[in-house]
Design an enzyme around this catalytic site. Structure first.
Site, PDB file in Angstrom:
ATOM      1  N   GLU A  76      -8.940   9.661  -1.844  1.00  0.00           N
ATOM      2  CA  GLU A  76      -9.942   9.039  -0.782  1.00  0.00           C
ATOM      3  C   GLU A  76     -10.211   7.659  -1.016  1.00  0.00           C
ATOM      4  OE1 GLU A  76     -13.325  11.669  -0.101  1.00  0.00           O
ATOM      5  OE2 GLU A  76     -14.366  10.205   1.038  1.00  0.00           O
ATOM      6  N   GLY A 127     -25.905  10.108   4.979  1.00  0.00           N
ATOM      7  CA  GLY A 127     -26.038  10.667   6.081  1.00  0.00           C
ATOM      8  C   GLY A 127     -26.522  12.113   6.431  1.00  0.00           C
ATOM      9  N   THR A 129     -28.701  13.640   4.410  1.00  0.00           N
ATOM     10  CA  THR A 129     -29.960  13.513   4.048  1.00  0.00           C
ATOM     11  C   THR A 129     -30.759  13.275   5.329  1.00  0.00           C
ATOM     12  OG1 THR A 129     -29.074  12.700   2.018  1.00  0.00           O
ATOM     13  CG2 THR A 129     -31.471  12.661   2.417  1.00  0.00           C
ATOM     14  N   SER A 231     -19.874   6.922   8.509  1.00  0.00           N
ATOM     15  CA  SER A 231     -20.289   7.228  10.048  1.00  0.00           C
ATOM     16  C   SER A 231     -21.768   7.403  10.277  1.00  0.00           C
ATOM     17  CB  SER A 231     -19.675   8.486  10.454  1.00  0.00           C
ATOM     18  OG  SER A 231     -18.445   8.440  10.256  1.00  0.00           O
TER      19      SER A 231
HETATM   20  N1  LIG Z   1     -21.186  13.077  15.802  1.00  0.00           N
HETATM   21  C1  LIG Z   1     -21.708  13.291  14.692  1.00  0.00           C
HETATM   22  N2  LIG Z   1     -22.093  14.520  14.145  1.00  0.00           N
HETATM   23  C2  LIG Z   1     -22.768  14.739  13.020  1.00  0.00           C
HETATM   24  N3  LIG Z   1     -23.102  13.458  12.169  1.00  0.00           N
HETATM   25  C3  LIG Z   1     -22.684  12.521  12.621  1.00  0.00           C
HETATM   26  C4  LIG Z   1     -22.033  12.202  13.817  1.00  0.00           C
HETATM   27  N4  LIG Z   1     -21.911  10.736  14.029  1.00  0.00           N
HETATM   28  C5  LIG Z   1     -22.248  10.223  12.825  1.00  0.00           C
HETATM   29  N5  LIG Z   1     -22.933  11.108  12.161  1.00  0.00           N
HETATM   30  C6  LIG Z   1     -23.610  10.778  10.743  1.00  0.00           C
HETATM   31  O1  LIG Z   1     -22.466  10.571   9.958  1.00  0.00           O
HETATM   32  C7  LIG Z   1     -22.710  11.252   8.529  1.00  0.00           C
HETATM   33  C8  LIG Z   1     -21.208  11.475   8.144  1.00  0.00           C
HETATM   34  O2  LIG Z   1     -20.614  10.383   7.895  1.00  0.00           O
HETATM   35  P1  LIG Z   1     -19.102  10.318   7.495  1.00  0.00           P
HETATM   36  O3  LIG Z   1     -18.110  10.877   8.429  1.00  0.00           O
HETATM   37  O4  LIG Z   1     -18.758   8.828   6.886  1.00  0.00           O
HETATM   38  O5  LIG Z   1     -19.111  11.190   6.259  1.00  0.00           O
HETATM   39  P2  LIG Z   1     -18.077  12.404   5.623  1.00  0.00           P
HETATM   40  O6  LIG Z   1     -16.563  11.567   5.347  1.00  0.00           O
HETATM   41  O7  LIG Z   1     -18.187  13.573   6.525  1.00  0.00           O
HETATM   42  O8  LIG Z   1     -18.624  12.840   4.286  1.00  0.00           O
HETATM   43  P3  LIG Z   1     -18.178  12.509   2.878  1.00  0.00           P
HETATM   44  O9  LIG Z   1     -17.544  11.085   2.864  1.00  0.00           O
HETATM   45  O10 LIG Z   1     -19.557  12.352   2.195  1.00  0.00           O
HETATM   46  O11 LIG Z   1     -17.678  13.560   2.462  1.00  0.00           O
HETATM   47  C9  LIG Z   1     -23.385  12.485   8.969  1.00  0.00           C
HETATM   48  O12 LIG Z   1     -24.098  13.128   8.111  1.00  0.00           O
HETATM   49  C10 LIG Z   1     -24.445  11.755  10.137  1.00  0.00           C
HETATM   50  O13 LIG Z   1     -25.408  11.378   9.485  1.00  0.00           O
HETATM   51 MG   LIG Z   2     -16.056  10.402   3.969  1.00  0.00          MG
END
Ligand SMILES: Nc1ncnc2c1ncn2[C@@H]1O[C@H](COP(=O)(O)OP(=O)(O)OP(=O)(O)O)[C@@H](O)[C@H]1O
Ligand SMILES: [Mg+2]
Length: 281
Positions: A76, A127, A129, A231
């Site tokens: 990653e 996110g 949280t 995100s």
């Molecule tokens: N459509 C959506 N649905 C849910 N959460 C969303 C959405 N769009 C943005 N978010 C936010 O983005 C966050 C996830 O971000 P991201 O995709 O970068 O993390 P991830 O890759 O899933 O998690 P990690 O890298 O910690 O394993 C969620 O916790 C929320 O706050």
């Molecule tokens: Mg991620």
């Protein structure tokens, strides 16, 4: 290159980067708790032959995809680093060294120095949280609803600011800094709190914890820029504002990148594209 895609299977969201019919890089997002959607999307595109895959839920996604295509796993941090480099260039930034704070479900913090990078730390505040606290405190779990309400909310009656404590005096540090996130709640007893104000305050808490930590790492590494990705920042101007204000106040430069939720997927795509070029040549 339309036969190659990159996937980042994250804790909450699975991001896909691909080349569309106009030969541009494009993106699509799926919830990580239903991988059958990713499988269906891939299956409906039979021209896809090769997949670069990264993210903490790689194994879980592989179990659903089985060995349907040629899949290459990429660590990653490597994928994220590649994606960040790509977006920095695309967005016209010239950065030699910087802290990268990836605000995903949790937050992972890295130091980028030329061609090398190292993980320096992180926090469970991210996110997840934001959406978790929002759901428990307001009943709103939809991300777009959380961010649009937060954008019109006020933190005044919930957070305790330095100026609130040092009323009538010259405060020793800037008065509008947060003295205590949510610290006004029990001082202003029995106040009613509106949903939008609670959501703005949760974003303040999450943004300030992440910024505080990021700044400390930037100071430790003696670098100016902090690149905030993940995100959690997608269509979330309010959170970006919290982060930017505090970063600038602490004399560092915040950098936000378009498509910042897709760095891992972009990196996985580029990695796979480069690999297939090596094989061809
Ligand atoms: N459509 C959506 N649905 C849910 N959460 C969303 C959405 N769009 C943005 N978010 C936010 O983005 C966050 C996830 O971000 P991201 O995709 O970068 O993390 P991830 O890759 O899933 O998690 P990690 O890298 O910690 O394993 C969620 O916790 C929320 O706050
Ligand atoms: Mg991620």
């Amino acid at each position: 290159m339309q036969n190659v895609i990159g996937i980042d299977a994250g804790g909450t969201l699975t991001k896909v980067a691909y080349i569309n019919e106009q030969h541009e890089m494009d993106f699509v997002v799926f919830p990580s708790n239903d991988f059958s959607q990713v499988k269906t999307w891939i299956e409906s595109r039979p021209h896809i032959e090769e997949i670069g895959l990264t993210g903490g839920r790689t194994k879980q996604l592989l179990d659903v995809l089985k060995t349907m295509k040629s899949i290459q796993y990429l660590v990653e941090f490597e994928a994220t680093f590649k994606g960040v480099k790509y977006l920095l260039k695309k967005n016209g930034h010239q950065v030699e060294n910087a802290i990268i704070s990836n605000i995903g479900t949790g937050t992972s913090i890295h130091y980028l120095d030329g061609e090398s990078h190292v993980r320096v730390g992180g926090t469970g505040v991210g996110g997840g949280t934001l959406t978790g606290l929002a759901t428990i405190m307001t009943g709103i779990s939809d991300f777009d609803q959380i961010t649009s309400n937060a954008a019109v909310g006020s933190r005044e009656g919930i957070d305790l600011f330095v100026k609130d404590i040092f009323k009538g005096m010259e405060p020793p540090i800037e008065g509008h800094l947060t003295a205590s996130n949510f610290g006004n709640v029990n001082i202003l007893e029995n106040a009613e709190h509106k949903t939008k104000d609670l959501l703005a305050t949760i974003q303040g808490l999450v943004g300030e914890v992440i910024t505080t930590l990021s700044i400390q790492f930037a100071e430790g590494k003696n670098c100016d820029s902090i690149i905030y990705i993940g995100s959690t920042l997608t269509n979330n101007e309010h959170l970006k504002q919290v982060i930017a204000n505090y970063t600038i106040l602490k004399k560092h430069t915040p950098i936000f990148l378009n498509d910042c939720g897709f760095t891992g997927a972009i990196g996985a795509l580029l990695y796979k594209v480069e690999l297939s070029k090596t094989v061809e040549s």
